[in-house]
Design an enzyme around this catalytic site. Structure first.
Site, PDB file in Angstrom:
ATOM      1  N   ASP A 130      22.319 -46.811  37.725  1.00  0.00           N
ATOM      2  CA  ASP A 130      21.739 -47.126  36.469  1.00  0.00           C
ATOM      3  C   ASP A 130      21.299 -48.709  36.510  1.00  0.00           C
ATOM      4  O   ASP A 130      21.737 -49.639  35.704  1.00  0.00           O
ATOM      5  CB  ASP A 130      22.667 -47.048  35.289  1.00  0.00           C
ATOM      6  CG  ASP A 130      23.141 -45.541  35.206  1.00  0.00           C
ATOM      7  OD1 ASP A 130      22.531 -44.549  35.551  1.00  0.00           O
ATOM      8  OD2 ASP A 130      24.309 -45.642  34.815  1.00  0.00           O
ATOM      9  N   GLU A 178      16.984 -39.426  29.221  1.00  0.00           N
ATOM     10  CA  GLU A 178      18.170 -40.476  29.018  1.00  0.00           C
ATOM     11  C   GLU A 178      17.350 -41.544  29.884  1.00  0.00           C
ATOM     12  O   GLU A 178      16.336 -41.544  30.696  1.00  0.00           O
ATOM     13  CB  GLU A 178      19.548 -40.109  29.451  1.00  0.00           C
ATOM     14  CG  GLU A 178      19.549 -39.697  31.059  1.00  0.00           C
ATOM     15  CD  GLU A 178      20.898 -39.183  31.365  1.00  0.00           C
ATOM     16  OE1 GLU A 178      21.877 -38.788  30.007  1.00  0.00           O
ATOM     17  OE2 GLU A 178      21.295 -39.241  32.637  1.00  0.00           O
TER      18      GLU A 178
END
Length: 529
Positions: free
Chosen positions: A55, A222
């Site tokens: 991420d 997401e």
């Protein structure tokens, strides 16, 4: 469509856009950038963030890029890395270097770094003590910190994760995030809600932007990163399963004239999927350099996979005639691979503090001191013991350490070399109590695989040799590595059970026993092959 490996060129100007955090930035984003003149330069090779950097997020402050990434259940929490060119990165600190925010206990995910008004903000996900996943925020006067935590902003009953700040077409500041419905087998709406200028509270009512309703997205969407370009807001996002050997992650994009919608998903989604080298690409941040567009995202190397973890990869895209982003190269194009030697590590413990690459289980920070060229690691009776670990960068490597005076360790204490997944899953070669032991810990149950009498030596060198990411062989030496002895079985141990679903294995040192005991180490090396 495959996704590209970044082979970049140096140019004479620098341009970067992360989100659209000011009116000026929004105007900059609408400038034509699809045609550039490329000058010869050195190749930038992936991964640009080797090791376990899920991420990833990046922002430019002045002439320097700053990046951070998920640390999950490893401390220190959220690395701070800097670079002048997106190619060479230096780890310079952490958002939370010494502990955890008071309100959170574990799962430190998806930090999003941004800059506005002379301040740096990091929005992040963490598990609330006694609650569920929530989005918090910390701020600093400079990207290097120190950071002040402002606590959680939103924590829905099903969990709230993956925050991203964005200004709308009227320059109003919003927080974008995902409701973690997939954790309870529900849809995963992407929400937007007004955010005060201090970034300390949400205002008004939340509004849904879109959710997982396309077949390829399966159980979730997401990791939204937004950018404004040519009159549209573009939301890059990940869909499907993020992690582990069975991951199915891919990247899609949606756009809207207005931040609050209506949003249109690209008919050719997903726009970035697997290739021969990188698997399950997703969850990143859009970045510009020299008029070119990139997504800094994570992906698994097909060789090391979850044993190494999700690494930071830079992939280039352009805008097509219909105004949609397209990643370059329908076939795999690979720049020169980074030299593995560049990621080798030797620590003689001759600094005043540990190297910043050392990590520990975030819920079990060990007590230690560095003094006189030695690391003194205080033992722990909990879990797999007191652990300090290093991330790995390749699937094949050798780690060694020198344990001093193992015969002097108190009864019930052992210390040595470990491969560590989490406190309940570890593999180690340790000495103490008159024995050298090879042991493994699986789901909290510890088992001795082999043991021999402890040799009479003031220093015991321990070695771990790893192949294919999960095949471990251990040995020890009493003569500074001139000759090596293996456990009686001399067998390869399968460590495929070690990595948790959302992070890679660490290798390092361990001391297991009463807290009054100390293991003393003279050095540690990690050599990639």
């Amino acid at each position: 469509m495959t996704f590209s490996i970044f082979s970049a060129t140096r140019q004479h100007t620098t341009l970067l856009l992360i989100g659209c955090l000011s009116a000026g930035a929004c105007q900059q984003a609408t400038a034509p950038t699809t045609t550039t003149t490329k000058a010869p330069a050195a190749t930038i090779a992936n991964p640009i963030l080797p090791g376990d950097f899920p991420d990833p997020s990046v922002v430019q402050v002045g002439d320097t890029y700053w990046a951070t990434a998920t640390t999950s259940n490893w401390g220190p929490v959220f690395p701070l890395l800097k670079s002048k060119d997106l190619a060479k990165w230096e780890l310079v600190g952490h958002v939370f270097p010494d502990g955890r925010p008071d309100w959170a206990d574990y799962y430190f995910w998806a930090p999003e770094i941004s800059q506005e008004g002379g301040k740096t903000y990091v929005f992040y996900t963490a598990h609330q003590r006694g609650g569920n996943l929530a989005v918090g925020v910390a701020s600093a006067d400079t990207p290097a910190g120190p950071y002040h935590d402002h606590g959680p902003l939103v924590g829905q009953p099903d969990g709230s994760i993956d925050a991203f700040p964005m200004r709308d077409e009227n320059n109003q500041l919003y927080l974008i995030w995902k409701e973690d419905g997939n954790s309870v087998r529900k849809p995963t709406p992407i929400w937007a809600q007004r955010l005060n200028d201090d970034r300390t509270a949400l205002l008004g009512e939340k509004q849904e932007l879109f959710r997982n309703d396309a077949a390829w997205e399966a159980g979730l969407v997401e990791g939204v990163s937004m950018v404004r370009h040519e009159g549209y807001f573009y939301a890059f996002y990940a869909g499907n399963g993020c992690c582990g050997n069975g991951c199915t992650y891919a990247t899609g994009v949606a756009r809207s004239r207005n931040l609050l919608g209506p949003w249109e998903k690209y008919s050719k989604n997903p726009i970035m999927v697997n290739n021969d080298t990188w698997k399950c690409p997703g969850h990143g941040t859009v970045v510009q350099r020299n008029g070119r567009w990139f997504l800094l995202h994570h992906a698994y190397d097909s060789q090391g996979f979850q044993n190494v973890g999700r690494q930071g990869v830079l992939s280039e895209f352009t805008w097509n005639a219909e105004g949609w982003p397209e990643f370059q190269g329908r076939s795999t194009t690979v720049g020169a691979a980074p030299a593995v030697a560049a990621h080798n590590l030797t620590d003689e413990f001759n600094r005043a503090t540990l190297l910043p690459t050392w990590q520990w289980p975030v819920q079990n920070k060990p007590a230690f001191r560095v003094q006189g060229g030695q690391l003194h690691l205080m033992a722990s009776p909990d879990g797999s013991g007191a652990v300090l670990g290093q991330p790995t960068h390749t699937a094949t490597y050798t780690a060694t350490t020198t344990l001093l005076n193992p015969a002097a360790l108190p009864t019930g204490t052992t210390a040595g070399l470990t491969a560590h997944g989490d406190p309940d899953n570890a593999l180690a070669l340790t000495a103490g109590g008159g024995q050298v032991q090879l042991w493994q810990r699986i789901k909290g149950q510890q088992k001795v695989l082999a043991e021999v009498p402890l040799p009479a030596a003031k220093a015991l060198q321990l070695r771990m040799q790893v192949e294919k990411g999960s095949q471990y062989r251990f040995s020890w030496s009493t003569n500074a590595g001139k000759t090596w002895q293996a456990p009686p079985t001399n067998a390869t141990v399968d460590g495929a059970y070690l990595p948790p679903w959302d992070r890679g294995v660490r290798v390092g040192v361990v001391a297991q026993g009463p807290a009054s005991a100390t293991g003393t180490f003279e050095n540690f090396t990690l050599v990639n092959q």
